[in-house]
Design a protein around this motif. Sequence first.
Motif, mmCIF file in Angstrom:
data_model
loop_
_atom_site.group_PDB
_atom_site.id
_atom_site.type_symbol
_atom_site.label_atom_id
_atom_site.label_comp_id
_atom_site.label_asym_id
_atom_site.label_seq_id
_atom_site.Cartn_x
_atom_site.Cartn_y
_atom_site.Cartn_z
ATOM 1 N N GLN A 46 0.809 -1.220 0.000
ATOM 2 C CA GLN A 46 0.000 0.000 0.000
ATOM 3 C C GLN A 46 0.843 1.273 0.000
ATOM 4 O OE1 GLN A 46 -3.337 0.076 2.657
ATOM 5 N NE2 GLN A 46 -3.961 -2.003 2.177
ATOM 6 N N GLY A 47 2.150 1.153 -0.251
ATOM 7 C CA GLY A 47 2.988 2.323 -0.386
ATOM 8 C C GLY A 47 3.241 3.071 0.913
ATOM 9 N N LEU A 48 3.090 2.429 2.056
ATOM 10 C CA LEU A 48 3.285 3.095 3.342
ATOM 11 C C LEU A 48 4.774 3.350 3.577
ATOM 12 C CD1 LEU A 48 0.880 0.906 5.514
ATOM 13 C CD2 LEU A 48 0.371 3.107 4.452
ATOM 14 N N ASP A 49 5.114 4.563 3.985
ATOM 15 C CA ASP A 49 6.500 4.846 4.340
ATOM 16 C C ASP A 49 6.660 5.148 5.826
ATOM 17 O OD1 ASP A 49 5.296 7.276 4.456
ATOM 18 O OD2 ASP A 49 6.628 8.292 3.051
ATOM 19 N N GLN A 50 5.561 5.057 6.573
ATOM 20 C CA GLN A 50 5.592 5.214 8.020
ATOM 21 C C GLN A 50 4.689 4.178 8.662
ATOM 22 O OE1 GLN A 50 4.490 9.235 8.989
ATOM 23 N NE2 GLN A 50 6.465 10.094 8.377
ATOM 24 N N PHE A 51 5.034 3.806 9.877
ATOM 25 C CA PHE A 51 4.197 2.862 10.606
ATOM 26 C C PHE A 51 2.865 3.538 10.940
ATOM 27 C CE2 PHE A 51 2.688 0.600 14.342
ATOM 28 C CZ PHE A 51 2.869 -0.717 13.951
ATOM 29 N N PRO A 52 1.722 2.939 10.564
ATOM 30 C CA PRO A 52 0.426 3.597 10.770
ATOM 31 C C PRO A 52 0.103 3.774 12.260
ATOM 32 C CG PRO A 52 0.254 1.764 9.221
ATOM 33 C CD PRO A 52 1.591 1.648 9.877
ATOM 34 N N GLU A 53 -0.086 5.009 12.674
ATOM 35 C CA GLU A 53 -0.401 5.276 14.071
ATOM 36 C C GLU A 53 -1.780 4.745 14.458
ATOM 37 O OE1 GLU A 53 0.032 9.327 15.051
ATOM 38 O OE2 GLU A 53 2.194 9.415 14.606
ATOM 39 N N GLY A 68 5.727 -5.464 1.690
ATOM 40 C CA GLY A 68 5.691 -4.770 0.421
ATOM 41 C C GLY A 68 5.515 -3.270 0.520
ATOM 42 N N ASN A 69 5.826 -2.677 1.665
ATOM 43 C CA ASN A 69 5.748 -1.226 1.821
ATOM 44 C C ASN A 69 7.160 -0.639 1.875
ATOM 45 O OD1 ASN A 69 2.768 -0.505 2.103
ATOM 46 N ND2 ASN A 69 2.947 -2.179 3.584
ATOM 47 N N ARG A 90 7.962 -8.298 5.441
ATOM 48 C CA ARG A 90 8.672 -8.729 4.242
ATOM 49 C C ARG A 90 8.651 -7.628 3.179
ATOM 50 N NH1 ARG A 90 7.176 -11.468 -0.540
ATOM 51 N NH2 ARG A 90 8.758 -12.952 -1.265
ATOM 52 N N ASN A 91 9.778 -7.482 2.457
ATOM 53 C CA ASN A 91 9.876 -6.550 1.327
ATOM 54 C C ASN A 91 9.672 -5.097 1.726
ATOM 55 O OD1 ASN A 91 10.481 -8.399 -0.721
ATOM 56 N ND2 ASN A 91 8.342 -8.876 -1.077
ATOM 57 N N ASN A 92 10.126 -4.715 2.915
ATOM 58 C CA ASN A 92 10.243 -3.299 3.265
ATOM 59 C C ASN A 92 11.719 -2.929 3.117
ATOM 60 O OD1 ASN A 92 7.672 -1.857 4.687
ATOM 61 N ND2 ASN A 92 7.595 -4.085 4.944
ATOM 62 N N SER A 737 6.687 14.502 -1.507
ATOM 63 C CA SER A 737 6.526 13.691 -0.298
ATOM 64 C C SER A 737 5.569 12.536 -0.520
ATOM 65 C CB SER A 737 5.999 14.560 0.856
ATOM 66 O OG SER A 737 4.742 15.122 0.498
ATOM 67 N N GLU A 738 4.910 12.521 -1.701
ATOM 68 C CA GLU A 738 3.961 11.453 -1.979
ATOM 69 C C GLU A 738 4.685 10.141 -2.238
ATOM 70 O OE1 GLU A 738 1.639 12.029 -5.454
ATOM 71 O OE2 GLU A 738 0.288 10.360 -5.045
ATOM 72 N N SER A 739 4.237 9.064 -1.604
ATOM 73 C CA SER A 739 4.823 7.737 -1.824
ATOM 74 C C SER A 739 3.869 6.932 -2.692
ATOM 75 C CB SER A 739 5.046 7.031 -0.489
ATOM 76 O OG SER A 739 5.622 5.774 -0.692
#
Length: 858
Positions: A46-53, A68-69, A90-92, A737-739
Amino acid sequence: MKQLTLLLFLFLYFGAYTQNGCSTCLSIEEALERPEKVTHLILKNQGLDQFPEEIKHFSQLIYLDLSGNDIQTFPEDWEFNPILSEINLRNNIGLMSSSFFEFAKNMIQLEIVNLENCNMYQVSSRISLIKSVRELIISGNKLKTIPQELEMLPKLEKLILSNNEIEDIPYTLSNLWELKYLDISKNESMKLSGIMNSISTLDQLHTLLLSIQTDSCNLSKYFREISPKRVEFINSSFVRIPSPLFQNPNIKELRFNNCSFGNSTEQNNDLKKMSNLSLLEFFNCSSLPLLKELKNIDELFIYNSDGLATKDLIGLKTLNKLNLSGQQVTNEERKELMTSLPQTEITFAPQIVDLSIPPNKKSLSSSMSNNYSVNSNQGKTIQLQYSHFTIPEEAFVTSAGEVYDGDVSIAIKEYSDPISMFLEGIPMIFDNLGTTEIFGSNAMIDFRASDSVGNELFPNEIQPITVELIDRQPENRGELFYLNDTTRAWERAPENNLITFNNATINLKHKIDSIMAIPDHQLVNIQSIPVILRLRSKTKRLDPSELEFDIYVNNDLIRNGYKQKYNRVYFETNFDQQFISRHTWKLDTIMTPDLKNKLSEIRRNQRLPRKKEKKKRKRTNYIYSSRSLKNLSIVPDFDKDHFVLSFDYKNEKVQLPVYLNNSTTNKKMIDDQHKFYIQYLKKQAQEERYRTRINAAKAASLKHYAEISRLSRIRSISYSRLPDSVRNSYNSMPTTSESLIDRAEFGLTRFGTVNIDYFFKNPPDYFVAMEESLINTDKDSIHIPNEVSLILPSTNTYINAPAQYIPYYTKQKMLVLFRSDEENIHVGKIVNNEWVVHSFSINGLSSKSIKNKILSFR
């Protein structure tokens, strides 16, 4: 526990929806509807570049998939859900292990951690903080060593280190007392001699996976002492199979996966000596040994391997089971084997397997269409959940080839999972020059267009519609295929209809800046190897028990360890421990049964193979050491007039009252103990000076390797994620800044069903059968059709197969779907080795309701 895990994760990649929310959710938004119900959260690719708060709201979360993020670091001082039992990262790419382990230290029920393919160059020593972990996956990285602190995980049962760059693993493995499964395969430069000596003490080890090349290294002797019940060789070549594999009484199962063999006379003689093995397996081997020499094997399994001559199997009269389900065997060979081996249970591949999936007579997914209207002279942009369409002017032509001018009705369907494909009846096979290939879909859509009166329109190849799809399987590069509506067969797109894979998914400048800001100690793990100590004790009938210590140390390694300018492994000196080990001690206490058992246990668990122990005394080296004692020290107890000797063993500190065994009179004894302690204090001071020098060398080494690690991480990210146009230019890296998410883009030259597919090359572990009729959960009798559909959610794949010969994947989540008539769908799964079938009617249900109904069965 295994049964519970199977039930929990059988529908791992789909949500289990209810009217009030989901327990297995595929997005944060969906999960926040009823956060107290969420137990499984899957945020894959899902293209996350930060751990979801937002995850802190899910108090019942037990499984978290963030694979995969682009997550690298984790929140500090985070009070996280303590019941989480499994996390998949996996795959970060570029994930910082030190940040993760610090983050996870309060997860007291965390049992499974997956850090596969994260491009890690080291594993932080903070790994010791996750005490509860039972399964640790660190495969597919760039590790050259593992931290010594790994031995501080008392519950670790499964360790996967495959496909790294590990050269050597010190004695750390021998201190993993509960380890049952170890995978060290595909480490091309690994020195197996030290590894094999370390694992020779692992009494609980059941399964060992490794890769060897016997052309360059003779490892036969190392297989005499190991204790696993099952050994699997992967990507190995053998001039001669090590004969101790057949003679070791501990090894009962032997598997060769993607291996090749020589046919030397010595090897044929070794095959005759097989007396302890009960199961021998060959998977995907490029050649086979001379199997007619096999003796006393209970079960033989051969799958997709070359060089099999069925005549060699005819003489294997002792076989109880012969599995050839993955081999091509002619009818004549079948008859010959069944006649020659009447007492053997033989499994063959099915003679006729029809993998085609006919279209459903009644479409179950018509409500999945998204309908739009566009003026052909104006164009339009359409954004759906998984796809994006850019429609230019004059993008449509009539059946006569004329450019259409007017309003256009567009219907688009997205197939985001194999259940949607099953409901539509889409075939997932391809005739590849006479070979039937099974598809795994990266992305799939159906695009149709018609004019104002319903006549079909076609694409204008001069003004093609641009389609951008989310790539659901970015690790598998797919090709473009169009489905022929008449023949229901897939056709490859023309060569000029190319796909562009857009993998510039990371804000590279932001990533590089964050990498440069990471502290040195989080980038590099400097490993310290202590001196090895072994306790020897003996009990005399009249005298108190005596204690002696053997110390193993390579002086060259110690002398050069701190002088070398840059070194990632340092050897401690331990002068004070060496000084203690040179003396013999007597216990100043009564030998109780508990104390006697404890000393016996320590001696037993420190054992070395006899031949290696003899070699050890001539040439000492830490690699050949057994399980060790640590932190040997001594403190005087003035009140009781003796010393208290202490050391660490397993996870406890052992303390024993002792006195020196070198005096005859009381006065002499006191003088000797006084002199000993003065000298011991001097050795401690000497040790402290050397430790200061080693720490200085460590600091210089840390800075040096941190610089290398930073550059390697930056290079791996930029080179793997950037398009060619900006790959070699730091200044041209995107600054937004968009991932973005991995996507595939192509021009739509045909309307209809379009698929970006790769060939699914995953042979099943074995096959299972459905009976001709079963009783479902409603107590109704169901007639099973000849063909059923196997759904593999994690790979976006489904396979049509005979009901009596269904492929089974032990490591894949799977459902079996079939229809007995036009009104009912049946969902089958295996629970406790038995089929459980749920049934429901589709009358009045939309395709979304049908999918949710399928997912509701657990």
